[in-house]
Design a protein around this motif. Structure first.
Motif, PDB file in Angstrom:
ATOM      1  N   PRO A 706      18.270  13.645  25.453  1.00  0.00           N
ATOM      2  CA  PRO A 706      18.030  15.108  25.387  1.00  0.00           C
ATOM      3  C   PRO A 706      16.648  15.450  25.926  1.00  0.00           C
ATOM      4  O   PRO A 706      15.713  14.638  25.876  1.00  0.00           O
ATOM      5  CB  PRO A 706      18.140  15.415  23.887  1.00  0.00           C
ATOM      6  N   TYR A 707      16.474  16.699  26.443  1.00  0.00           N
ATOM      7  CA  TYR A 707      15.210  17.121  27.048  1.00  0.00           C
ATOM      8  C   TYR A 707      14.085  17.256  26.011  1.00  0.00           C
ATOM      9  O   TYR A 707      12.915  17.049  26.332  1.00  0.00           O
ATOM     10  CB  TYR A 707      15.402  18.444  27.780  1.00  0.00           C
ATOM     11  N   TRP A 708      14.387  17.663  24.757  1.00  0.00           N
ATOM     12  CA  TRP A 708      13.326  17.872  23.776  1.00  0.00           C
ATOM     13  C   TRP A 708      12.617  16.590  23.398  1.00  0.00           C
ATOM     14  O   TRP A 708      11.506  16.622  22.861  1.00  0.00           O
ATOM     15  CB  TRP A 708      13.886  18.556  22.511  1.00  0.00           C
ATOM     16  N   MET A 709      13.286  15.437  23.703  1.00  0.00           N
ATOM     17  CA  MET A 709      12.650  14.174  23.379  1.00  0.00           C
ATOM     18  C   MET A 709      11.395  13.958  24.222  1.00  0.00           C
ATOM     19  O   MET A 709      10.443  13.295  23.786  1.00  0.00           O
ATOM     20  CB  MET A 709      13.628  13.017  23.598  1.00  0.00           C
ATOM     21  N   TYR A 710      11.395  14.513  25.475  1.00  0.00           N
ATOM     22  CA  TYR A 710      10.220  14.341  26.311  1.00  0.00           C
ATOM     23  C   TYR A 710       9.001  15.064  25.705  1.00  0.00           C
ATOM     24  O   TYR A 710       7.874  14.579  25.786  1.00  0.00           O
ATOM     25  CB  TYR A 710      10.511  14.872  27.732  1.00  0.00           C
ATOM     26  N   GLY A 711       9.175  16.240  25.097  1.00  0.00           N
ATOM     27  CA  GLY A 711       8.065  16.963  24.434  1.00  0.00           C
ATOM     28  C   GLY A 711       7.528  16.176  23.255  1.00  0.00           C
ATOM     29  O   GLY A 711       6.312  16.109  23.035  1.00  0.00           O
ATOM     30  N   VAL A 712       8.444  15.572  22.489  1.00  0.00           N
ATOM     31  CA  VAL A 712       8.027  14.762  21.355  1.00  0.00           C
ATOM     32  C   VAL A 712       7.178  13.582  21.815  1.00  0.00           C
ATOM     33  O   VAL A 712       6.163  13.243  21.205  1.00  0.00           O
ATOM     34  CB  VAL A 712       9.255  14.285  20.569  1.00  0.00           C
ATOM     35  N   LEU A 713       7.607  12.970  22.938  1.00  0.00           N
ATOM     36  CA  LEU A 713       6.852  11.823  23.448  1.00  0.00           C
ATOM     37  C   LEU A 713       5.452  12.244  23.883  1.00  0.00           C
ATOM     38  O   LEU A 713       4.460  11.513  23.673  1.00  0.00           O
ATOM     39  CB  LEU A 713       7.594  11.187  24.621  1.00  0.00           C
ATOM     40  N   VAL A 714       5.315  13.444  24.510  1.00  0.00           N
ATOM     41  CA  VAL A 714       3.988  13.908  24.946  1.00  0.00           C
ATOM     42  C   VAL A 714       3.080  14.126  23.738  1.00  0.00           C
ATOM     43  O   VAL A 714       1.907  13.736  23.727  1.00  0.00           O
ATOM     44  CB  VAL A 714       4.135  15.188  25.782  1.00  0.00           C
ATOM     45  N   ASN A 719      -2.934  10.911  21.841  1.00  0.00           N
ATOM     46  CA  ASN A 719      -4.112  10.114  21.480  1.00  0.00           C
ATOM     47  C   ASN A 719      -4.201   8.841  22.327  1.00  0.00           C
ATOM     48  O   ASN A 719      -5.285   8.443  22.765  1.00  0.00           O
ATOM     49  CB  ASN A 719      -4.041   9.726  20.002  1.00  0.00           C
ATOM     50  N   GLU A 720      -3.087   8.191  22.535  1.00  0.00           N
ATOM     51  CA  GLU A 720      -3.095   6.972  23.327  1.00  0.00           C
ATOM     52  C   GLU A 720      -3.529   7.264  24.759  1.00  0.00           C
ATOM     53  O   GLU A 720      -4.243   6.488  25.407  1.00  0.00           O
ATOM     54  CB  GLU A 720      -1.704   6.315  23.343  1.00  0.00           C
ATOM     55  N   ALA A 721      -3.123   8.421  25.282  1.00  0.00           N
ATOM     56  CA  ALA A 721      -3.505   8.777  26.651  1.00  0.00           C
ATOM     57  C   ALA A 721      -5.005   9.013  26.735  1.00  0.00           C
ATOM     58  O   ALA A 721      -5.664   8.618  27.701  1.00  0.00           O
ATOM     59  CB  ALA A 721      -2.735  10.018  27.120  1.00  0.00           C
ATOM     60  N   MET A 722      -5.594   9.680  25.706  1.00  0.00           N
ATOM     61  CA  MET A 722      -7.018   9.948  25.711  1.00  0.00           C
ATOM     62  C   MET A 722      -7.799   8.652  25.636  1.00  0.00           C
ATOM     63  O   MET A 722      -8.870   8.512  26.242  1.00  0.00           O
ATOM     64  CB  MET A 722      -7.392  10.856  24.527  1.00  0.00           C
ATOM     65  N   VAL A 723      -7.266   7.688  24.867  1.00  0.00           N
ATOM     66  CA  VAL A 723      -7.948   6.401  24.748  1.00  0.00           C
ATOM     67  C   VAL A 723      -8.028   5.717  26.110  1.00  0.00           C
ATOM     68  O   VAL A 723      -9.058   5.166  26.506  1.00  0.00           O
ATOM     69  CB  VAL A 723      -7.231   5.498  23.728  1.00  0.00           C
TER      70      VAL A 723
END
Length: 811
Positions: A706-714, A719-723
Motif C-alpha cells: 500500500p502507498y501509505w506504508m511509504y509515509g510510515v517508512l519516511v 532519525n537514521e537519515a539525519m545520522v
C-alpha cells in the motif's frame, strides 16, 4: 549318320521277310530261300558279270544273273557295295578278300590294267552284290577321263557303300587321291540326284576310305582329318543348284575310315585286319556295322537291273561329265592367270580404303574409286584374255566380275554403315542446335533435321552403288529412318517432360502464397479459397501446356496422358504445400496464435490486463473451444460450397514419374483421427499454461505494497537519515557510493553489473534453499526408488492451486 570323327554310328539292321532269311557271316554256305546251296549253286553264286563294258554299254544279262545268284526274290534283303580308286592299287584283291568274290587281280610282274569297265559279283555266302570299277588314272586310257567320271558317278549313285581304295602316301594329294575326280562326281551327283535325296526319295551313301599299306607313322586320326578337310573343301567349291546352296556334305554322305597294313611285308596283320573289316560288313549286331538302313536305295532286288540301267543312261547323257578340249584347257589356264593378275592389282588398290572404312569413316567419292578399280581390272582382263576360247573367256569373265563385286561389297556395306552413323549423329546435333532458346517449333526442327539426314544418306548411298550389281541401300535407309524416329520420339518425350516440370515449378510458385494466406486465416471457407486458387492456377497451366504441345506434334492420346499427369503432379504439389503448413510444429503454432488472439486480446484487439474481478475462466473456455474447432477443419480438405470441390479420378501412375497408383480420395485426408487427438492433447497443455499465467498476474496485483506504508517508512527512518547526513564517516561512504554509481552509469556498466548481481543472488538463494531443505528434510528409508517424472499437466495444476491458494503451503 557319321560321328564327329568320321566313323559311322550304329543303326538298326534291316527287317527280313519270311522268304528272305538272314545270310550268315563268314565263308560258310548259307540258306537262301529256305535251303542250303549245292556245289553247283555255289559256283553260280561266285560267277561274275561285266555290267558295263569298256565301250560304255550296259549289259542286258544282269536280271538273269541276279536270278542265278539267288537274290532275285529277297526283296530288300540285299546290299550293294562298289570300289573306287586309282589303277593298280589292289581294288580287286581287296574285294576278293573281303567278300570272297572272284574278280581278276593284277599280274604284279606286268603292272597293267586288269579290270576294264564295271564288273559285278555276289559275295560268297553273303547277300551282297559287289561292283569292281575300272581304276582311274590308267595309262591305257590316257587323257580320256570320260569313262572314269561316268563310272565313278554310276558307282556312287547306285551303291550303298562306296569303298575308296588309296595308298597312304596318296593322302593329302589332290590328283593322287582322286580329289579332282571326286569334285566333278559330287557336283554332277548333286545336280542329278541331289533333289531326290532332299525329298527323301533316295538313301544316303557311305564313303568308306580304305588306306592301304599303312605303316603307322602317321596316325589314322591325322589321315582321317586330312581327308575330311579335303572333302569339305571340295564340297564348298562345288557349283550347287540354287535350291541346294545350303546343303552340306553330311546331308548326302557319311564318312568312315580304316587302314590296312602292307599285304606283303605284314601279311599276317593284313589278313587279320581284312577279317576285322569283313565282320563290319556281315555282323549286323556290331555298332560299326556298315550296311545301315539309311544307305539302302529301297529298290527290290528284282528291280535292281532296271534301276542301274536307268542311272547309267542319266550318267551317259549328262553333258557336265564331258571332258574339255585342249583349246578349252589352255583357255582355262591362261584366263585363270590373267584373272589372278588383274585381281591382285585390284586387291592392292582396294586395300587403301579398307582401313578407313573399318575405322568408321565415310570415304568421299568411294563409288568413283570402286568403279575405277573395277574398270581397270576388267579392261586388263579383256585385253589379254579375249583372244582365247570365247566360252571360257566369258565364263571366267563372269567369275572375275563376281569376285571383284564380292571384294567391293564389304566396302559398300561398310560405307552404308558409316553413312548411317554419321547421318544419325548429324541429325542429333542439328536437333539440339535447333532447340536452343525458348522460341522454337519442335516439329519444324525435327522435320528439317530429318530431311537433311535422309538426303545426305541417299546421296552418299547412290554414289557408292555400282552398276550391274544386286546391291541395295533401301533397307539401310529404312533402318536409319526407324532410328531417326526413335531419336525424335525420345527427344520429344524429354522436351515434354522438361516442359511439364517447368509448368509444375511455376505452378508451385503461383499457389504458394495464396495457400499460405488461406491456411493462416483458418476461416470456415478456407478450403473453398484454396481449391478455387488451385483450379484457376491449374487451368492456366493446362492452357500453357496445350499451346506448347502443338509444336511437338503430340497425339491426342499423348496430350490426354500428359494432362492427367500434370493434374496429378499439381495436386501432389498442393498436398505438399498443405502438408508443409500443417506440420506438427506449424499447426500447433497456428492454434496457439488463434488462442492468444481470442484470450489475451479483447474484441477491439487491445491487450487485456487481468484484474481479480475479470471472468478469466469464461474467456479461457471460449477461446479454447473456438481454437479446438480448427483441428477438424484442418484435418480434411472439405469445402463448404459444393461447386468448389475438385475431383481427380484414380488413374494409372504418372508416366513421367515412376510411382505407385495414385489414390485421390485418400489424399483429401490431412490428419488422421489419431493425429487429431494428439494435436488436441498438446494444444490443451499449451492453453493451460496461458491460463495459469493469467491467474498469476492477478495474484501479483493483489499482493502489492500500500502507498501509505511509504509515509510510515519516511517518518520512522528520519532519525537514521539525519545520522548518516551529519556523521562524517557515513557521509563519506554515501558520497563514495554516489560517485561510484555515477561512474557506472556514465561508463554503461549498469547492465553487466545488474546481471552479475542477479547471478550471484540467484546462486546464493539456490545454495541457501538447498541447505535449508537438507536441514529440515526427514530421511525416508526402505522405499522403492522410482523415476522422478512429473507430468506437465500436473505441474500446471499445481501452479494453478498455488495461485488460487488451494494448495497448502509448507510451514
Amino acid at each position: 549318320m557319321s560321328s564327329s570323327n568320321g566313323e559311322v554310328t550304329s543303326a538298326p539292321t534291316f527287317d527280313l521277310t519270311a522268304d528272305a532269311q538272314p545270310i550268315a557271316n563268314g565263308s560258310k554256305a548259307t540258306a537262301v530261300n529256305g535251303h542250303l546251296p549245292s556245289s553247283s549253286e555255289s559256283a553260280e553264286s561266285s560267277e561274275r558279270l561285266q555290267i558295263i563294258n569298256d565301250e560304255k554299254n550296259f549289259t542286258q544279262d544282269l536280271t538273269p544273273q541276279i536270278q542265278r545268284w539267288g537274290l532275285r526274290d529277297v526283296g530288300f534283303n540285299y546290299n550293294i557295295v562298289a570300289v573306287f580308286g586309282s589303277q593298280s592299287t589292289g581294288k580287286s584283291t581287296l574285294l576278293n578278300r573281303l567278300f570272297g568274290t572272284t574278280f581278276d587281280v593284277m599280274d604284279e610282274s606286268k603292272r597293267q590294267q586288269t579290270t576294264k569297265g564295271i564288273w559285278m559279283c555276289r559275295g560268297k555266302g553273303m547277300g551282297v552284290m559287289v561292283m569292281d570299277v575300272e581304276g582311274t588314272d590308267g595309262r591305257e586310257r590316257g587323257e580320256d577321263q570320260d569313262f572314269e567320271r561316268k563310272s565313278a558317278l554310276f558307282s556312287l549313285a547306285s551303291s550303298e557303300v562306296l569303298i575308296i581304295n588309296l595308298w597312304e602316301h596318296q593322302v593329302g594329294l589332290y590328283q593322287g587321291a582322286n580329289m579332282g575326280l571326286l569334285k566333278t562326281v559330287f557336283e554332277v551327283n548333286l545336280g542329278l540326284f541331289g533333289k531326290k535325296a532332299q525329298d527323301g526319295t533316295s538313301g544316303r551313301t557311305l564313303l568308306l576310305f580304305v588306306i592301304r599299306d599303312h605303316i603307322g607313322v602317321t596316325p589314322l586320326g591325322n589321315l582321317q582329318a586330312t581327308l575330311t578337310a579335303d572333302l569339305n573343301k571340295i564340297w564348298e567349291s562345288l557349283a550347287k543348284p540354287q535350291e541346294l546352296q545350303d546343303r552340306q556334305l553330311s546331308d548326302y554322305f557319311d564318312l568312315s575310315f580304316t587302314a590296312l597294313p602292307h599285304k606283303i611285308l605284314a601279311a599276317d596283320k593284313f589278313e587279320s585286319e581284312i577279317q576285322q573289316l569283313r565282320r563290319r560288313f556281315v555282323e549286323k549286331d556290331r555298332e560299326d556295322f556298315l550296311f545301315k538302313p539309311a544307305y539302302h536305295k529301297r529298290i527290290p532286288a528284282d528291280g535292281v537291273a532296271f534301276y542301274m540301267e536307268n542311272i547309267w543312261e542319266q550318267v551317259q547323257t549328262n553333258k557336265d561329265l564331258d571332258l574339255p578340249t585342249q583349246q578349252e584347257l589352255l583357255a582355262q589356264f591362261r584366263c585363270d592367270e590373267i584373272s589372278s593378275a588383274a585381281q591382285a592389282e585390284f586387291n592392292e588398290q582396294s586395300k587403301s580404303q579398307r582401313r578407313p572404312i573399318e575405322a568408321g569413316r565415310v570415304v568421299e567419292g568411294l563409288g568413283g574409286l570402286m568403279r575405277s578399280w573395277k574398270t581397270q581390272a576388267m579392261t586388263r582382263y579383256d585385253r589379254d584374255a579375249s583372244r582365247y576360247h570365247q566360252g571360257v573367256y566369258k565364263r571366267k569373265r563372269d567369275d572375275l566380275m563376281a569376285i571383284l563385286d564380292s571384294t567391293l561389297s564389304p566396302l559398300f556395306l561398310g560405307q552404308l554403315k558409316n553413312l548411317h552413323k554419321s547421318c544419325l549423329f548429324a541429325f542429333k546435333k542439328e536437333m539440339l542446335e535447333g532447340m536452343r532458346g525458348d522460341e522454337y517449333n519442335f516439329a519444324d526442327v525435327v522435320g528439317k533435321a530429318r530431311g537433311k539426314c535422309e538426303t545426305r544418306f541417299t546421296e552418299g548411298a547412290k554414289e557408292a552403288l555400282l552398276e550391274d550389281t544386286d546391291w541395295t541401300w533401301e533397307d539401310e535407309l529404312e533402318l536409319l529412318k526407324d532410328e531417326v524416329n526413335n531419336v525424335a520420339d525420345q527427344c520429344r518425350k524429354d522436351e515434354t517432360k522438361k516442359m511439364v516440370n517447368l509448368i509444375e515449378r511455376n505452378f508451385k510458385k503461383q499457389i504458394s502464397e495464396p495457400v499460405d494466406l488461406s491456411l493462416n486465416k483458418a476461416s470456415p471457407d478456407m478450403w473453398d479459397k484454396v481449391l478455387i486458387t488451385f483450379k484457376d492456377t491449374l487451368a492456366k497451366a493446362e492452357s500453357i501446356y496445350l499451346v506448347k504441345a502443338k509444336s511437338f506434334n503430340c497425339t491426342e492420346e499423348e496430350n490426354t496422358s500428359a494432362i492427367t499427369a500434370l493434374r496429378q503432379r499439381a495436386w501432389l504439389a498442393l498436398r505438399a504445400k498443405i502438408d508443409e503448413q500443417t506440420a506438427d510444429t506449424v499447426i500447433l503454432s497456428k492454434l496457439r496464435a488463434h488462442f492468444e488472439e481470442r484470450f489475451r486480446y479483447d474484441d477491439h484487439g487491445v491487450p487485456r490486463v487481468w484484474r481479480p474481478d475479470d471472468d478469466i475462466d469464461g474467456a479461457f473456455k471460449k477461446a479454447k473451444d473456438q481454437t479446438l474447432e480448427l483441428i477438424p477443419r484442418y484435418s480434411k480438405i472439405a469445402p463448404l460450397d459444393p461447386s468448389s470441390e475438385y475431383t481427380l479420378p484414380s488413374e494409372p501412375s504418372d508416366p513421367l514419374q515412376s510411382s505407385d497408383e495414385f489414390d485421390f480420395p485418400a489424399s483429401l485426408i490431412v490428419f488422421s483421427e489419431t493425429k487429431c487427438l494428439d494435436l488436441t492433447s498438446r494444444f490443451r497443455r499449451d492453453a493451460d499454461a496461458y491460463y495459469v499465467e493469467a491467474k498469476r498476474s492477478t495474484v501479483s496485483s493483489i499482493a502489492q505494497i500500500p502507498y501509505w506504508m511509504y509515509g510510515v517508512l519516511v517518518v520512522l527512518g528520519w532519525n537514521e537519515a539525519m545520522v548518516v547526513l551529519f556523521n562524517p564517516l557515513y557521509f563519506t561512504f554515501l558520497l563514495t557510493a554516489l560517485a561510484s554509481a555515477y561512474a557506472i552509469i556514465k561508463l554503461g556498466l549498469t547492465g553487466p553489473l545488474i546481471q552479475v548481481s542477479r547471478t550471484v543472488a540467484g546462486e546464493v538463494q539456490r545454495q541457501a534453499s538447498q541447505r535449508l531443505r537438507e536441514h529440515f528434510s526427514q530421511p525416508v528409508l526402505a522405499q522403492p526408488i522410482r523415476a522422478a517424472t512429473v507430468d506437465s499437466d500436473y505441474d500446471d495444476e499445481r501452479d494453478r492451486d498455488d495461485v488460487l491458494g488451494r494448495r497448502p503451503q509448507p510451514m
